[in-house]
Design a protein around this motif. Structure first.
Motif, PDB file in Angstrom:
ATOM      1  N   LYS A 252       0.841  -1.203   0.000  1.00  0.00           N
ATOM      2  CA  LYS A 252       0.000   0.000   0.000  1.00  0.00           C
ATOM      3  C   LYS A 252       0.875   1.252   0.000  1.00  0.00           C
ATOM      4  N   GLU A 253       0.315   2.346  -0.503  1.00  0.00           N
ATOM      5  CA  GLU A 253       0.997   3.637  -0.482  1.00  0.00           C
ATOM      6  C   GLU A 253       1.468   3.932   0.944  1.00  0.00           C
ATOM      7  N   ASN A 254       2.714   4.366   1.064  1.00  0.00           N
ATOM      8  CA  ASN A 254       3.404   4.690   2.328  1.00  0.00           C
ATOM      9  C   ASN A 254       3.870   3.484   3.127  1.00  0.00           C
ATOM     10  N   ASP A 255       3.549   2.249   2.692  1.00  0.00           N
ATOM     11  CA  ASP A 255       4.094   1.065   3.357  1.00  0.00           C
ATOM     12  C   ASP A 255       5.561   0.901   2.970  1.00  0.00           C
ATOM     13  N   SER A 256       6.303   0.220   3.826  1.00  0.00           N
ATOM     14  CA  SER A 256       7.737   0.028   3.597  1.00  0.00           C
ATOM     15  C   SER A 256       8.019  -0.975   2.489  1.00  0.00           C
TER      16      SER A 256
ATOM     17  N   HIS B 122       9.774   3.582   0.899  1.00  0.00           N
ATOM     18  CA  HIS B 122       8.342   3.329   1.034  1.00  0.00           C
ATOM     19  C   HIS B 122       7.652   3.556  -0.305  1.00  0.00           C
TER      20      HIS B 122
ATOM     21  N   SER C   3       5.298   5.067  -2.960  1.00  0.00           N
ATOM     22  CA  SER C   3       4.700   6.381  -3.228  1.00  0.00           C
ATOM     23  C   SER C   3       3.294   6.240  -3.808  1.00  0.00           C
ATOM     24  N   GLN C   4       2.900   4.990  -4.092  1.00  0.00           N
ATOM     25  CA  GLN C   4       1.558   4.664  -4.589  1.00  0.00           C
ATOM     26  C   GLN C   4       1.319   3.192  -4.284  1.00  0.00           C
ATOM     27  N   ASP C   5       0.092   2.729  -4.425  1.00  0.00           N
ATOM     28  CA  ASP C   5      -0.192   1.309  -4.238  1.00  0.00           C
ATOM     29  C   ASP C   5       0.570   0.508  -5.294  1.00  0.00           C
TER      30      ASP C   5
ATOM     31  N   THR D 154       8.451   4.461  -5.692  1.00  0.00           N
ATOM     32  CA  THR D 154       9.048   4.419  -4.355  1.00  0.00           C
ATOM     33  C   THR D 154       9.702   5.747  -4.018  1.00  0.00           C
ATOM     34  N   LYS D 155       9.857   5.954  -2.728  1.00  0.00           N
ATOM     35  CA  LYS D 155      10.564   7.127  -2.213  1.00  0.00           C
ATOM     36  C   LYS D 155      11.508   6.650  -1.122  1.00  0.00           C
TER      37      LYS D 155
ATOM     38  N   ASN E 219      13.374   6.728   2.515  1.00  0.00           N
ATOM     39  CA  ASN E 219      12.986   7.077   3.879  1.00  0.00           C
ATOM     40  C   ASN E 219      13.914   8.148   4.447  1.00  0.00           C
TER      41      ASN E 219
END
Length: 116
Positions: A51-55, A65, A67-69, A81-82, A84
């Protein structure tokens, strides 16, 4: 040759060991993963929905994490991804070198001393 590797048991990604074509099926952890995109060797593939924001977990640790599902079999890379480390503005390498507390005097080793 294996097509992929899961580096750590807690990872939620697979690492491609060769170029993998869209539509190929990979089997890992009792899950059949249909690859959704062409994946270059060395890139990551989602082993489970993220999920978006999950690691994003690789080596057993979060490396960023979502950046989208992200769905199972999707390519994981900079487009979804982004890091951390986003709060770090700059980084400076400043190693500390302590004096060597051990003297080289009267030191021995088991070996042969060569002329050079």
């Amino acid at each position: 040759m294996k097509s992929f590797i899961k580096i750590h048991k807690q990872d939620n990604v697979l690492l491609a060991l060769r170029d993998i074509q869209k539509g190929e099926r990979l089997h890992a952890d009792g899950v059949s993963v249909e690859v959704k995109d062409d994946i270059k060797r060395g890139h990551k593939i989602a082993l489970q929905p993220i999920k978006e924001n999950d690691s994003i977990i690789k080596y057993g640790f979060p490396i960023g994490h979502a950046s989208q599902d992200i769905s199972i079999g999707e390519h994981i890379h900079v487009h979804n991804t982004k890091t951390n480390l986003s709060d770090i503005q700059s980084y400076s390498y400043t190693p500390r070198f302590d004096e060597n507390p051990y003297s080289n005097e009267n030191r021995t080793f088991k070996g042969f001393r060569r002329e050079n």
